[in-house]
Design an enzyme around this catalytic site. Structure first.
Site, PDB file in Angstrom:
ATOM      1  CE1 TYR A 150      -3.604   2.634   0.630  1.00 21.17           C
ATOM      2  CE2 TYR A 150      -2.304   3.330   2.520  1.00 21.17           C
ATOM      3  CZ  TYR A 150      -3.349   3.549   1.641  1.00 21.17           C
ATOM      4  OH  TYR A 150      -4.129   4.668   1.767  1.00 21.17           O
ATOM      5  CG  ASP A 244       5.730   3.741   0.820  1.00 22.58           C
ATOM      6  OD1 ASP A 244       6.060   4.443   1.800  1.00 22.58           O
ATOM      7  OD2 ASP A 244       4.553   3.558   0.467  1.00 22.58           O
ATOM      8  CE  LYS A 272       1.252   4.832   8.409  1.00 25.46           C
ATOM      9  NZ  LYS A 272       1.232   3.976   7.259  1.00 25.46           N
TER      10      LYS A 272
HETATM   11  C1  PLP Z   1       0.579   4.511   5.916  1.00 24.68           C
HETATM   12  C2  PLP Z   1       1.288   4.309   4.659  1.00 24.68           C
HETATM   13  C3  PLP Z   1       1.144   5.188   3.572  1.00 24.68           C
HETATM   14  C4  PLP Z   1       0.152   6.304   3.566  1.00 24.68           C
HETATM   15  O1  PLP Z   1       0.421   7.267   4.524  1.00 24.68           O
HETATM   16  P1  PLP Z   1      -0.783   8.263   4.966  1.00 24.68           P
HETATM   17  O2  PLP Z   1      -0.113   9.218   5.926  1.00 24.68           O
HETATM   18  O3  PLP Z   1      -1.834   7.401   5.570  1.00 24.68           O
HETATM   19  O4  PLP Z   1      -1.254   8.945   3.726  1.00 24.68           O
HETATM   20  C5  PLP Z   1       1.935   4.988   2.462  1.00 24.68           C
HETATM   21  N1  PLP Z   1       2.806   3.973   2.403  1.00 24.68           N
HETATM   22  C6  PLP Z   1       2.958   3.103   3.416  1.00 24.68           C
HETATM   23  C7  PLP Z   1       3.965   2.011   3.304  1.00 24.68           C
HETATM   24  C8  PLP Z   1       2.191   3.226   4.572  1.00 24.68           C
HETATM   25  O5  PLP Z   1       2.321   2.334   5.551  1.00 24.68           O
END
Ligand code: PLP
Length: 443
Positions: A150, A244, A272
């Site tokens: 994701y 990511d 995060k």
């Molecule tokens: C949480 C997450 C996102 C999205 O971040 P948001 O702050 O919710 O938009 C993108 N990539 C990864 C790997 C994530 O865990």
């Protein structure tokens, strides 16, 4: 932690009914709605350390941690004090601050492949911007992502696999134009041969984006050597590699998964943890690549609240605490202890599970075969997870309300809290097993 149910009406249920009338599905982000485990979500009134308390006064040991950011625990006194002082100086200026330099220095010092960094407001914004940058730098359009990973809700990322290996993508959501989805190809995670083949069959690939350790189909680590292969294939074809690390950054090691596995991407996205619980995202890479971004270069990206002083303040306090490498030793020990306990509890009850873990990120899957990609992850018995989830919640343990999410351990999870969790898991696995046996008898 085993707080008895109160006799007063369940405020969470009342609030959920009210919310559902006003907010789509009653929540501001879908997984919070408990749809995949059933029941009404708990509305939270406050949180401290490793625990959260709901509006009915029930306290839970929290393994969601706001989906990753709360590595220090909730309402960390140092974070709160720094925020209190920052508040007095104003909440947003729309002009540069020294805090943003300190944040950039902290990230660049920690993450091996980052020489320059741009702050944004969410992980979604970070990955969208990183993809635009990769397309802008390479002058190519197609992107490759992996099933079960994701990367936020940007249009190019909400694409599922077509049939077969090298087919083009189909929109995963109404509202994503098919023409755009066709530029996103989705392959199986942990399958380097499929990646190699796709590059052989397609030119015009700008970038490969990957969660180096997947958290978003539950925790799925890369096979030994896989990330190195992804690196060498992208290099060979002059495509940019995006890690990511919105979830893994400062979670698995101070320098993220790229430090842990010794693989260097071209662009890294963060989020995060670097916001310490406030909304944030970032993307970074080499000076050469990052200087393509406006106003240094032609690739446009901007944000009214980007580099917000409150988010920078909470993030900086958090990141400074994570300079101490003993933090990651503690998280590793805690993760190993909890997951061994979960495995033993499942065995004792006769429930087949597979627990995947890297450091303080983990998932117990209700399956009996190794989980290495989306195909194997999706074979997990979701209804068993749902029963386990509710049996844990009843005992004051707040797990992710979905089989396909990682659990997070933070520095506030003491050995005592971990042991309470394991004791609860013994009971919860028995609940799951008793249900299976009753269902078998009825058949
Ligand atoms: C949480 C997450 C996102 C999205 O971040 P948001 O702050 O919710 O938009 C993108 N990539 C990864 C790997 C994530 O865990």
């Amino acid at each position: 932690m085993n707080t008895p149910r109160s006799n007063t009406p369940d405020r969470s249920e009342e609030l959920f009914a009210r919310a559902t009338d006003l907010i789509p599905g009653g929540v501001n982000s879908p997984v919070r709605a408990f749809k995949s485990v059933g029941g009404a979500p708990r509305f939270i009134a406050s949180a401290r350390g490793a625990t959260m308390t709901d509006v009915d006064g029930r306290t839970y040991i929290d393994y969601v941690g706001s989906w990753g950011p709360m590595i220090l625990g909730h309402a960390d006194p140092e974070v709160i004090e720094a925020l209190r002082m920052a508040l007095e100086r104003g909440t947003s200026y729309g002009a540069p601050t020294e805090l943003e330099i300190e944040m950039a220095e902290e990230i660049i010092d920690a993450v091996p492949s980052i020489e320059m960094v741009r702050m944004v407001n969410s992980g979604t914004e970070a990955t969208m911007s990183a993809i635009r940058l990769a397309r802008g730098v390479t002058g190519r359009n197609k992107i490759i992502k992996f099933e079960g990973c994701y990367h936020g809700h940007g249009d190019s990322m909400l694409v599922k696999a077509g049939s077969g290996v090298a087919t083009l993508g189909l929109p995963d959501s109404p509202g994503v134009p098919a023409a755009l989805a066709r530029d996103t190809m989705t392959l199986a995670f942990n399958d380097a041969a499929a990646l190699e083949q796709t590059f052989a069959e397609h030119s015009d690939i700008a970038t490969v984006i990957i969660e180096p350790v997947v958290g978003n189909m539950g925790c799925v680590p890369p096979r030994e050597g896989y990330l190195q292969q992804v690196r060498s294939i992208t290099e060979k074809h002059n495509a940019l590699l995006i890690f990511d690390e919105v979830m893994t950054g400062f979670r698995l090691a101070r320098g993220g998964a790229q430090q842990l596995y010794g693989v260097s991407p071209d662009i890294t996205t963060l989020g995060k943890i670097i916001g310490g619980g406030l909304p944030v995202g970032a993307y970074g890479g080499s000076r050469e690549i990052m200087e393509h971004i406006a106003p240094a270069g032609p690739v446009y990206q901007a944000g009214t609240l980007s580099g917000n002083p409150l988010a920078m303040t909470a993030g900086l306090v958090t990141l400074k605490r994570l300079r101490d490498s003993s933090v990651y030793e503690r998280l590793e020990r805690a993760g190993a202890h909890l997951c061994q306990g979960m495995t033993e509890a499942a065995c004792a009850a006769g429930v087949k599970t597979v627990t995947n873990r890297v450091g303080s990120m983990w998932t117990t899957f209700f399956t009996d075969e190794p989980v290495t990609d989306w195909d194997s992850s999706s074979k997990s018995r979701r209804e068993m997870y749902g029963r386990f989830f509710h049996a844990m919640l009843e005992q004051g343990i707040y797990l992710a309300p979905s089989q396909f999410e990682a659990g997070f351990i933070g520095l506030a999870h003491t050995d005592e809290l971990l042991d309470q969790t394991i004791a609860a898991a013994h009971k919860a696995f028995h609940v799951v097993m008793n249900h299976q046996q009753q269902a078998a008898v009825q058949m």
